[in-house]
Design a protein around this motif. Structure first.
Motif, PDB file in Angstrom:
ATOM      1  N   GLY A  34       0.803  -1.227   0.000  1.00  0.00           N
ATOM      2  CA  GLY A  34       0.000   0.000   0.000  1.00  0.00           C
ATOM      3  C   GLY A  34       0.827   1.263   0.000  1.00  0.00           C
ATOM      4  N   ARG A  50      -4.036  -3.413  -1.876  1.00  0.00           N
ATOM      5  CA  ARG A  50      -2.913  -3.073  -1.011  1.00  0.00           C
ATOM      6  C   ARG A  50      -1.584  -3.206  -1.754  1.00  0.00           C
ATOM      7  NH1 ARG A  50      -4.491   0.066   0.449  1.00  0.00           N
ATOM      8  NH2 ARG A  50      -3.062   0.412   2.144  1.00  0.00           N
ATOM      9  N   ILE A  57       0.833   9.580  -5.087  1.00  0.00           N
ATOM     10  CA  ILE A  57      -0.213   8.564  -5.266  1.00  0.00           C
ATOM     11  C   ILE A  57      -1.306   9.027  -6.240  1.00  0.00           C
ATOM     12  CG2 ILE A  57      -1.596   9.291  -3.254  1.00  0.00           C
ATOM     13  CD1 ILE A  57      -1.042   5.642  -3.731  1.00  0.00           C
ATOM     14  N   TYR A  58      -1.505  10.346  -6.373  1.00  0.00           N
ATOM     15  CA  TYR A  58      -2.537  10.861  -7.293  1.00  0.00           C
ATOM     16  C   TYR A  58      -1.951  11.320  -8.625  1.00  0.00           C
ATOM     17  CZ  TYR A  58      -5.579  10.773  -3.218  1.00  0.00           C
ATOM     18  OH  TYR A  58      -6.297  10.362  -2.122  1.00  0.00           O
ATOM     19  N   ASP A  99       5.025  12.224  -2.134  1.00  0.00           N
ATOM     20  CA  ASP A  99       3.905  11.283  -2.209  1.00  0.00           C
ATOM     21  C   ASP A  99       3.126  11.598  -3.481  1.00  0.00           C
ATOM     22  OD1 ASP A  99       1.606   9.786  -1.946  1.00  0.00           O
ATOM     23  OD2 ASP A  99       1.253  10.311   0.160  1.00  0.00           O
ATOM     24  N   TYR A 149       0.527  11.409   7.833  1.00  0.00           N
ATOM     25  CA  TYR A 149       1.957  11.743   7.965  1.00  0.00           C
ATOM     26  C   TYR A 149       2.394  12.037   9.398  1.00  0.00           C
ATOM     27  CZ  TYR A 149       1.524  12.663   2.878  1.00  0.00           C
ATOM     28  OH  TYR A 149       1.261  12.591   1.540  1.00  0.00           O
ATOM     29  N   LYS A 167       0.266   3.843   1.634  1.00  0.00           N
ATOM     30  CA  LYS A 167       0.398   4.295   3.012  1.00  0.00           C
ATOM     31  C   LYS A 167       1.627   3.662   3.653  1.00  0.00           C
ATOM     32  CE  LYS A 167      -3.393   5.218   5.585  1.00  0.00           C
ATOM     33  NZ  LYS A 167      -4.652   4.991   6.315  1.00  0.00           N
ATOM     34  N   TRP A 178      -2.096  15.323   4.499  1.00  0.00           N
ATOM     35  CA  TRP A 178      -2.788  14.043   4.588  1.00  0.00           C
ATOM     36  C   TRP A 178      -2.678  13.550   6.023  1.00  0.00           C
ATOM     37  CZ3 TRP A 178      -0.490   8.697   3.767  1.00  0.00           C
ATOM     38  CH2 TRP A 178      -1.504   7.727   3.633  1.00  0.00           C
ATOM     39  N   THR A 214       3.140  16.470  -1.120  1.00  0.00           N
ATOM     40  CA  THR A 214       2.111  15.629  -1.732  1.00  0.00           C
ATOM     41  C   THR A 214       1.608  16.363  -2.950  1.00  0.00           C
ATOM     42  OG1 THR A 214       1.458  15.163   0.535  1.00  0.00           O
ATOM     43  CG2 THR A 214       0.064  14.266  -1.195  1.00  0.00           C
ATOM     44  N   SER A 226      -3.545   2.188  -5.807  1.00  0.00           N
ATOM     45  CA  SER A 226      -4.878   2.377  -5.223  1.00  0.00           C
ATOM     46  C   SER A 226      -5.727   3.391  -5.969  1.00  0.00           C
ATOM     47  CB  SER A 226      -4.754   2.837  -3.772  1.00  0.00           C
ATOM     48  OG  SER A 226      -4.125   1.854  -2.998  1.00  0.00           O
ATOM     49  N   LYS A 227      -5.173   4.554  -6.252  1.00  0.00           N
ATOM     50  CA  LYS A 227      -5.989   5.643  -6.767  1.00  0.00           C
ATOM     51  C   LYS A 227      -6.042   5.619  -8.284  1.00  0.00           C
ATOM     52  CE  LYS A 227      -6.322   6.600  -2.443  1.00  0.00           C
ATOM     53  NZ  LYS A 227      -5.518   7.439  -1.608  1.00  0.00           N
ATOM     54  N   TYR A 233     -10.714  15.616  -4.614  1.00  0.00           N
ATOM     55  CA  TYR A 233     -11.269  16.320  -3.472  1.00  0.00           C
ATOM     56  C   TYR A 233     -11.450  17.809  -3.784  1.00  0.00           C
ATOM     57  CZ  TYR A 233      -9.067  12.184  -1.446  1.00  0.00           C
ATOM     58  OH  TYR A 233      -8.672  10.897  -1.199  1.00  0.00           O
TER      59      TYR A 233
HETATM   60  C1  LIG Z   1      -4.820   7.193  -0.526  1.00  0.00           C
HETATM   61  C2  LIG Z   1      -3.524   7.832  -0.187  1.00  0.00           C
HETATM   62  C3  LIG Z   1      -2.334   7.093  -0.010  1.00  0.00           C
HETATM   63  C4  LIG Z   1      -2.170   5.607  -0.079  1.00  0.00           C
HETATM   64  O1  LIG Z   1      -3.203   4.792  -0.102  1.00  0.00           O
HETATM   65  P1  LIG Z   1      -3.045   3.227  -0.092  1.00  0.00           P
HETATM   66  O2  LIG Z   1      -4.455   2.769  -0.066  1.00  0.00           O
HETATM   67  O3  LIG Z   1      -2.298   2.839   1.133  1.00  0.00           O
HETATM   68  O4  LIG Z   1      -2.323   2.808  -1.326  1.00  0.00           O
HETATM   69  C5  LIG Z   1      -1.152   7.777   0.212  1.00  0.00           C
HETATM   70  N1  LIG Z   1      -1.123   9.111   0.293  1.00  0.00           N
HETATM   71  C6  LIG Z   1      -2.228   9.846   0.146  1.00  0.00           C
HETATM   72  C7  LIG Z   1      -2.090  11.317   0.210  1.00  0.00           C
HETATM   73  C8  LIG Z   1      -3.469   9.251  -0.087  1.00  0.00           C
HETATM   74  O5  LIG Z   1      -4.553  10.003  -0.207  1.00  0.00           O
END
Ligand SMILES: *Cc1c(COP(=O)(O)O)cnc(C)c1O
Length: 393
Positions: free
Chosen positions: A101, A248, A207-208, A205, A130, A103, A127, A173, A239-240, A329
């Motif tokens: 994941g 995960r 992720i997006y 980070d 952190y 996270k 987020w 982020t 994930s996203k 968001y």
């Molecule tokens: C959703 C998210 C993650 C990680 O999500 P996982 O479900 O663990 O892959 C990491 N950073 C941010 C800012 C998020 O919004």
């Protein structure tokens, strides 16, 4: 025995976003007509070709341990992605770790670099995880703030004020949860220069990274120069971008020494991320045609909902909302109503059955967060209720 619980356990707070989501789901289960905007996950299904690859892997018996840092072919594919698509230089498969994941990727990055007393600068709005992760790694979170007026983006002048001899890392982020802000190349250059000048790491980070709008590009600070790359740890995951939250699967792309440390940590803490899930992720990277088709469909819908919210919220008296450029968001400012964000959200849920997350959870009291990973009907209904709520305050 002073306490049955550890200092770590006593010191950690549960995730407030998951709490809002749980409350909305409980009300729904009790038969209430709740508009839930708390969730931080795409409402789309994982693309079928990815699921098929995972099912096939299970059928073929890919159900055993693999090397802790990840499926070699997936690490190769990710190394290629970072080199060819993200503009990093000479990324090898040894620079890549696949974790359970995004996270967990962030947590490993902190564990690999932060010692007791080390300070990590966390720009608010942040987020929620952190600060807790930094504390769990023994470090000290230090907050800086950039609100609506600066599009929620920090810069070197803001960082300068938080700098101490103990500063070790800056968290960035981009695109951001909760604000949707995306840093430009120039803005990143300013922050990277600051990190180089003061010998700091950056946790980026991303992720997006695939969910961006209005033609903007999500640039990685690691791509700016080789000096930048040597101090940026990039975390991301499936994930996203691929609607794979339950799978995960996260990623880390880090300089040699850090990647090695992360791999050791992961091998001791959890071994490899789920083997057959990684076969699904591998297919996502090996079929960019199918992946981008699925992604485009998601983005078209996210973009429509984004604009519905952006326009709808700004048409409500007392509410102002920056135009988010990424993620899913909106983070409007509700400070004109003179209530704390927590009270505002509690009353909103009680009066109108609309669930949103208070800005205080993200270190930004004037705001509240709506997720637009929900249907247009829900947004329409939610906006109507929200407007009525505001008009009565
Ligand atoms: C959703 C998210 C993650 C990680 O999500 P996982 O479900 O663990 O892959 C990491 N950073 C941010 C800012 C998020 O919004």
């Amino acid at each position: 025995m002073d306490s049955r619980l550890s200092a770590w356990a006593l010191n950690v707070s549960p995730s407030p976003t998951l709490a809002v989501d749980a409350k909305a789901k409980a009300l729904k289960a009790a038969g209430e007509d709740v508009c839930g905007f708390g969730a931080g996950e795409p409402d789309f299904d994982t693309p079928q070709f990815i699921k098929d690859a995972c099912v096939k892997a299970i059928a073929e018996g890919k159900t055993k341990y693999i090397p802790a840092p990840g499926l070699p072919a997936l690490r190769e594919a990710l190394a290629e992605y970072y080199t060819e698509k993200k503009g990093l230089k000479d990324i090898k498969f040894s620079n890549i770790i696949v974790s359970p994941g995004g996270k967990f990727s962030c947590y490993l990055a902190f564990l690999a670099t932060i010692s007791p007393m080390d300070e990590v600068i966390i720009p608010a709005p942040y987020w929620v995880s952190y600060p807790e992760m930094v504390k769990l790694a023994g470090g000290k979170p230090v907050f800086v703030y950039a609100g609506d007026e600066s599009d929620f983006k920090i810069n070197s002048a803001i960082l300068e004020k938080a700098l101490t001899p103990n500063t070790k890392m800056i968290v960035l982020t981009t695109p951001s949860n909760p604000t949707g802000a995306v840093y430009t190349k120039e803005e990143l250059q300013d922050i990277v220069d600051f990190a180089i000048k003061h010998d700091l790491y950056i946790l980026a980070d991303e992720i997006y990274e695939s969910l961006v709008y209005d033609g903007v590009e999500a640039i990685s600070p690691a791509s700016l120069s080789s000096e930048a790359q040597s101090r940026v740890i990039v975390t991301s995951g499936f994930s996203k971008s691929y609607a794979m939250t339950g799978w995960r699967l996260g990623t880390i792309c880090a300089p040699d020494d850090i990647a090695k440390a992360v791999a050791s940590l992961q091998s001791q803490i959890c071994s490899n991320a789920t083997t057959f899930a990684q076969y699904g992720a591998l297919e996502a990277l090996k079929r960019p045609d199918l992946a981008s088709e699925a992604l485009s469909k998601m983005i078209v819908q996210f973009d429509r909902r984004r604009l519905m919210f952006y326009e709808g919220l700004n048409s409500i008296k007392g509410v102002s909302c920056r135009r988010p450029k990424g993620a899913f968001y909106v983070f409007p400012n509700i400070s004109s109503f003179g209530m704390s964000s927590a009270n505002f959200c509690a009353k909103l849920l009680e009066d109108e059955l609309v669930a949103v997350v208070p800005g205080s959870a993200f270190g930004s009291e004037p705001n509240i967060r709506f997720s637009y990973a929900v249907s247009e009907q829900t947004i329409e209904k939610g906006l109507e209720r929200f407007a009525r709520f505001c008009s009565k305050l």
